[in-house]
Design an enzyme around this catalytic site. Structure first.
Site, short mmCIF file in Angstrom:
data_model
loop_
_atom_site.label_atom_id
_atom_site.label_comp_id
_atom_site.label_asym_id
_atom_site.label_seq_id
_atom_site.Cartn_x
_atom_site.Cartn_y
_atom_site.Cartn_z
N ASP A 152 -8.16 6.34 -19.76
CA ASP A 152 -7.64 7.67 -19.45
C ASP A 152 -7.90 8.62 -20.63
OD1 ASP A 152 -6.34 9.82 -18.29
OD2 ASP A 152 -4.34 9.14 -18.84
N HIS A 195 3.81 5.22 -22.44
CA HIS A 195 3.25 3.98 -21.90
C HIS A 195 2.30 3.33 -22.90
CE1 HIS A 195 1.08 7.62 -20.34
NE2 HIS A 195 0.09 7.04 -21.03
N ASP A 295 2.93 12.98 -26.28
CA ASP A 295 2.29 13.02 -24.97
C ASP A 295 3.31 12.76 -23.85
OD1 ASP A 295 -0.19 12.93 -23.33
OD2 ASP A 295 0.47 10.87 -22.97
N GLU A 337 4.41 17.84 -25.34
CA GLU A 337 3.54 18.15 -24.20
C GLU A 337 4.39 18.17 -22.93
OE1 GLU A 337 0.11 16.87 -21.16
OE2 GLU A 337 1.46 15.40 -22.01
N ARG A 529 -12.01 15.66 -14.87
CA ARG A 529 -11.68 16.33 -16.14
C ARG A 529 -12.81 16.20 -17.16
NH1 ARG A 529 -5.89 13.74 -17.42
NH2 ARG A 529 -7.08 11.92 -16.76
#
Ligand code: GLC
Length: 648
Positions: A152, A195, A295, A337, A529
């Protein structure tokens, strides 16, 4: 070396000779430029004394575990001891000047290490270019160990203490941060705390059925609880990774995965998780990181029958992180974020007495900016800017046009509704517009996570492509290119007019367009993205000094704006700001005032010439761009033109 006591004696009175009180007295501050080991002990103790009770109270409220709290305190002390004296010196300087990051010379740039310069050493060798961009804060996109193809974009960390081998090592990171500091550049990194990767050692042990490690995640041996969560928890990636749980065939369990199936949500109800993650955080801070981007912070606490977003315990955790930072490494800033609407973002600043994050992204303003580009109507943007201006001036927002993520259309649809603009149809229009299908658009880009059920979709593309530079280049249309560059520059000029810290997306300074090569990489192809995560084109960057090129035009224009911004004090973060009616729906007017200086920014969001029907009768103005003297009355603006009018 100065002793703390001497420092306090000296600081105890202010210039009028009166006894200082509270913070003003700086009683908790440490000696400048480090100190002897004994000085440092005293310094640490003072910081701890100031915050201990609150930290303990919050910790016990959440975990009710005195042993784990004692362990946390011991480890904090250890991390303080191992912190380099240069960093401690920086902490102390910043403690004395707590508003250091609110200055108008702050300019950020976010970049992928590999895309920008191959690896960390490469970035170090390109610091002169960063300096040329007037940038004094770089956000290094995720660089910690992550499994290839299940990363990711680096947001699935398998080892918080190891740099991806192709990018370098922890030593390289320390060398890079030290070189940055020598040049006055701050370094930001992501701390992905919601995570871990499924390849993290905890996850591997959990997968093998080790209860201790299973309790660090959310494991269920049947679908009952997961199905209850699914009733109330929205999906982050409805198309690319639907649902919030993943069935692990080998382990015979479901695991919670709010993001991709290989990103396992950590369970912060377990104090071991909180403690260990704080140790990682401090370890990374000690490598010389100045700004830690937390994050996906709203997601870190989960409760059944809730959306598992922004729960009160999230704020307890962020507040504890802030306190830990203030005690161990007070020079470090926390950047949250929170990609949500303003009411949800603002609480992450905390309160004046109990602050949480130092800085947050101005995400709604960003999305509303692009809505304005597509509609040529500044009404909603004006309202959004007014909301931001009405917030306490201590709040520091990060302003940006584009970042590594998609644009989610999180607009104020309540307001749009009153004009008969429906959410679904408008999102459809914006997505069509930016793909280049509707409304005389010159934009290029792609959809992201188009959800067939809700009809929702987000959007990906670079600033330059969204402004028409890609299309004009492809069609070799010089006139269209001229207009596209004007729009791109105007948007930056408007972004710089906002309060806070502007952050450029690497490549935007030379107008880099979309990169479609990700489609050829099977690991990237499903995630659009990557269209705006292309490698820096250094051949094009050589054009920055050539005014006849797109790169040269953009770079020079941005350079001028950046220099104006950092020399004019009216751009400080805590200046008064307001918007004004221009009686033309395509023209935005932003005012700023600070210590006797006033500036009006006028921005034409349409491709037609316009007149801003403002009528300021307080004297003459000078346009900071052209140097031309003018009145701030009935100002004529060319297509996508702008003015920075300063009151003489
Ligand atoms: C943040 C990142 C995004 C990532 C997500 C999951 O939102 O910006 O790129 O996918 O977190 O970690």
């Amino acid at each position: 070396m100065k002793k703390v006591t001497a420092q306090n004696d000296k600081c105890d009175k202010n210039s009028t000779g009166k006894k200082k009180t509270g913070c003003e007295a700086g009683q908790e501050l440490c000696p400048k430029d480090g100190g002897t080991a004994q000085d440092e002990e005293i310094c640490y103790r003072k910081r701890l004394e100031k915050h201990h009770d609150e930290l303990r109270w919050l910790y016990m409220e959440l975990y009710d575990n005195g042993d784990m709290f004692a362990e946390l305190l011991d480890q904090m002390k250890e991390f303080y001891r191992e912190r380099k004296s240069a960093l401690k010196g920086m902490d102390e300087t910043r403690e004395r000047d707590p508003g250091w990051y609110r200055r108008n010379d702050m300019l950020g740039m976010m970049l992928y290490i590999d895309n920008f310069a191959g690896n960390m050493k490469g970035v170090e060798s390109r610091l002169d270019y960063i300096g040329k961009c007037n940038v004094n804060y770089i956000h290094l996109m995720p660089f910690l160990e992550t499994p290839k193809g299940r990363s990711d974009g680096g947001y699935a960390v398998s080892d918080f203490r190891k740099v991806q081998e192709n990018l370098g090592s922890m030593e390289d990171l320390e060398s890079l941060t030290a070189s940055c500091h020598k040049k006055g550049i701050n370094v930001c990194m992501d701390f992905v705390m919601n995570h871990t990767s499924e390849d993290h050692e905890w996850a591997k042990k959990a997968r093998q059925g080790d209860g201790e490690y299973m309790s660090r995640y959310f494991f269920y041996d049947n679908s009952y609880i997961p199905s209850l969560y699914e009733k109330t928890v929205p999906q982050v990636f409805p198309t690319t990774a639907p649902g919030n749980f993943t069935w692990l065939e080998d382990a015979g369990h479901f695991v919670m995965t709010s993001f991709y199936p290989y990103q396992w949500d950590l369970n912060y109800k377990n104090p071991r998780v909180f403690n260990e993650m704080m140790y990682h955080f401090l370890y990374l801070a000690n490598r010389g990181i100045d700004i830690v981007r937390i994050d996906a912070v709203p997601y870190i606490w989960k409760e059944l029958n809730t959306q598992c977003r922004n729960l009160p315990q999230v704020h307890t955790i962020v507040r504890m992180m802030r306190i830990i930072t203030e005690i161990v490494c007070p020079g470090v800033l926390l950047l949250g974020e929170v990609v949500m609407e303003p009411e949800k973002v603002v609480p992450y600043f905390g309160t004046v007495e109990k602050p949480e994050c130092h800085m947050l992204y101005n995400v709604t303003t960003m999305a509303t900016t692009w809505h304005t580009v597509a509609t040529r109507d500044v009404k909603l943007l004006k309202k959004q800017l007014d909301i931001v201006s009405s917030l306490p001036r201590e709040y520091v927002f990060l302003n940006y046009l584009r970042c590594h993520d998609d644009i989610g259309w999180g607009l104020d649809f309540g307001t749009l509704m009153t004009e008969g603009i429906g959410e679904r149809s408008h999102k459809q229009y914006l997505n069509d517009y930016f793909q280049g299908y509707a409304g005389e658009s010159n934009s290029r880009g792609e959809l992201y996570n188009a959800d067939p059920v809700t009809g929702d979709a987000r959007f990906c593309g670079t600033t330059a492509s969204m402004c028409g530079i890609e299309k004009a280049g492809f069609e070799q249309d010089a006139q269209a290119m001229e207009l596209a560059v004007r729009l791109d520059v105007m948007l930056h000029a408007y972004m710089f007019m906002q309060s806070g810290i502007p952050v450029l997306y690497s490549g935007d300074e030379i107008g880099q367009v979309n990169d479609y090569s990700y489609k050829e990489d099977p690991l990237k192809a499903p995630d659009s993205r990557y269209i705006h995560r292309g490698a820096m084109n250094w051949t094009l960057a050589e054009n920055i000094s050539r005014p006849d090129t797109v790169e040269g035009k953009l770079f020079r224009a941005l350079d001028m704006l950046e220099k104006i911004r950092r020399t004019e004090k009216v751009f400080v973060s805590n200046a008064d700001t307001w918007t004004m009616d221009t009686w033309d729906c395509a023209v935005l007017c932003i005012g700023r005032y600070f210590e006797g200086e006033k500036i009006l920014g006028l921005f034409n969001f349409s491709e037609s010439d316009k007149i801003a029907w403002i009528h300021e009768t307080d004297g003459d103005y000078v346009d900071l761009i052209s140097g031309e003297e003018m009145r701030a009355c009935g100002v004529r603006l060319p297509a996508y033109g702008f003015y920075y009018l300063k009151k003489k």
